[in-house]
Scaffold this active site. Structure first.
Site: not given
Length: 427
Positions: A54, A57-58, A134
């Site tokens: 993840h 991805e960022h 997040e």
């Protein structure tokens, strides 16, 4: 290997480097949706680097050796397009939807983004703060919290870990670990390129040239097999400042490769999709004790799980669980009737047909099918599978799975105590 479905202009192709290309032409549209998808997600991580898929991805949005973060996003958004990405347990997907006149520029941007990330140390440091926010937000969200707590308990260690990672694991990541993980997993054999909409063969040929530049893998690890734990779990968590109890029931369901997959999809739609579904109509509408209630069916190649979610005030919890047990027992004992079966079947087909109006839903459907099963189906082929299902077989499938061991997960207010057996079984 190349397969073209003549009736619907769908192309499925394996390139010489092991990458897959899937495309469906929709000449009547004015948009193109495209995606670079990689078969890597949280199941590929370990206890130390959980959340790294993840994080990457960022990180890929933060700039390449050729473009800044702004230069990646602005040209697509300026023309009214959408650029986004998501990470799951088995895949990471970078996608865009744009007017068809801007498809070529968009694929060049997406390609540069996923092929040439800079992994700037300063940008990584900044983005780490965003991801930690997040994670904190997910801890505040009761639905996210109850799902994450449940999956840790009921799925195996590879599938059960959180996609976002933890505060501890994400805090320990740096640009070196990200670059090494990227180089290991962003290889040709893990890449699926998908496109849907108003494009021509020339566009697809140029896309293939780009994809052939991805590096070959260092090694070919064994596939990671997932499973759902056989033991029944009762999970009770407390949280401050809650006004409601959040209930999540879960039970084993068919995998995507199981012959009962389509039948169970029909049942799930009937059970908890829409205001005419069993859960909404027979519990929310009749008794008014919940606002949110529904079901979700998550299936992978190796296993599947049915979830039923509802939230209510603490004094209604026991009654709600009794009502849910009564409804499910009725279905197991009597089976669903022809009218209920028709609802599930027609709603499932209707949602599938309505999704053909947008290039992004078409793209998502092909990606899911190719990445999990290695096939690309037309809408008509998919509808034909649903039409083949019959009520007798569907009821047999429902009885088989609903009488398995159920798990009960409860997220409750800090000062509320459960005074009854929270176990859930359908005899």
């Amino acid at each position: 290997m190349q397969r073209i479905l003549k009736a619907t202009d769908i192309t499925l192709k394996e390139l010489s480097n092991g990458s897959i290309v899937v495309g469906e032409k929709k000449r009547e549209t004015r948009t193109v949706s495209l995606a670079f998808a990689f078969k890597v997600g949280s199941i590929n991580e370990n206890e130390k680097n959980n959340g790294i898929s993840h994080f990457i991805e960022h990180a890929l949005f933060k700039g390449t050796h050729n473009r800044s973060s702004y230069d990646i996003k602005e040209p697509i958004e300026r023309v009214g397009g959408t650029l986004n990405a998501y990470t799951g347990r088995k895949s990471t997907v970078y996608f865009a939807q744009v007017p068809y006149t801007h498809a070529q520029n968009t694929i060049e941007i997406l390609y540069d983004m996923v092929r040439n990330p800079s992994f700037s140390e300063s940008e990584i440091s900044t983005e780490k703060k965003v991801i930690l926010e997040e994670i904190a937000e997910s801890h505040d969200d009761p639905v996210d919290l109850i799902y994450n707590k449940t999956l840790l308990k009921i799925w195996d260690k590879n599938y059960g870990k959180p996609v976002l990672g933890t505060t501890e694991t994400v805090s320990a990541l740096n640009h070196i670990s990200l670059a090494d993980y990227y180089n290991t997993h962003y290889t040709s054999n893990r890449l699926v390129f998908a496109v849907a909409g108003n494009f021509d063969n020339n566009f697809l040929e140029k896309a293939e040239e780009m994809i052939l530049s991805f590096p070959q893998p260092r090694e070919f690890p064994e596939p990671i097999v997932g499973s759902m734990k056989p033991a029944r779990e009762i999970i009770i968590e407390k949280k401050k400042d809650l006004k409601q109890v959040h209930l999540l029931l879960s039970v084993k369901a068919p995998s995507k490769k199981d012959m009962n997959f389509e039948a169970f999809k029909i049942f799930n739609v009937l059970l908890g999709s829409g205001m005419s579904s069993i859960l909404f109509h027979n519990i929310r509408e009749k008794y008014g004790m919940v606002y949110s209630i529904g079901s979700e069916y998550i299936a992978y190649e190796d296993f599947g799980t049915l979830f039923i979610y509802a939230s209510t005030t603490p004094n209604n919890l026991q009654k709600l669980m009794k009502l849910l047990k009564s409804e499910l027992k009725r279905i197991v004992t009597n089976g669903i009737n022809s009218e209920e079966f028709r609802y599930g079947k027609e709603r499932l087909k209707g949602k599938l047909m309505m999704a053909t109006e947008g290039t992004l839903p078409i793209l998502s459907r092909h990606l899911d099918s190719v990445m999990t099963l290695g096939v690309a189906e037309s809408t008509d082929e998919h509808i034909a599978k649903i039409d083949k299902q019959n009520i007798t077989h569907t009821n047999e499938v429902i009885r088989e799975y609903l009488t398995s061991h159920w798990n009960t997960s409860l997220l409750i207010p800090e000062r509320f105590d459960i005074s009854f057996d929270a176990g859930f079984e359908i005899p």
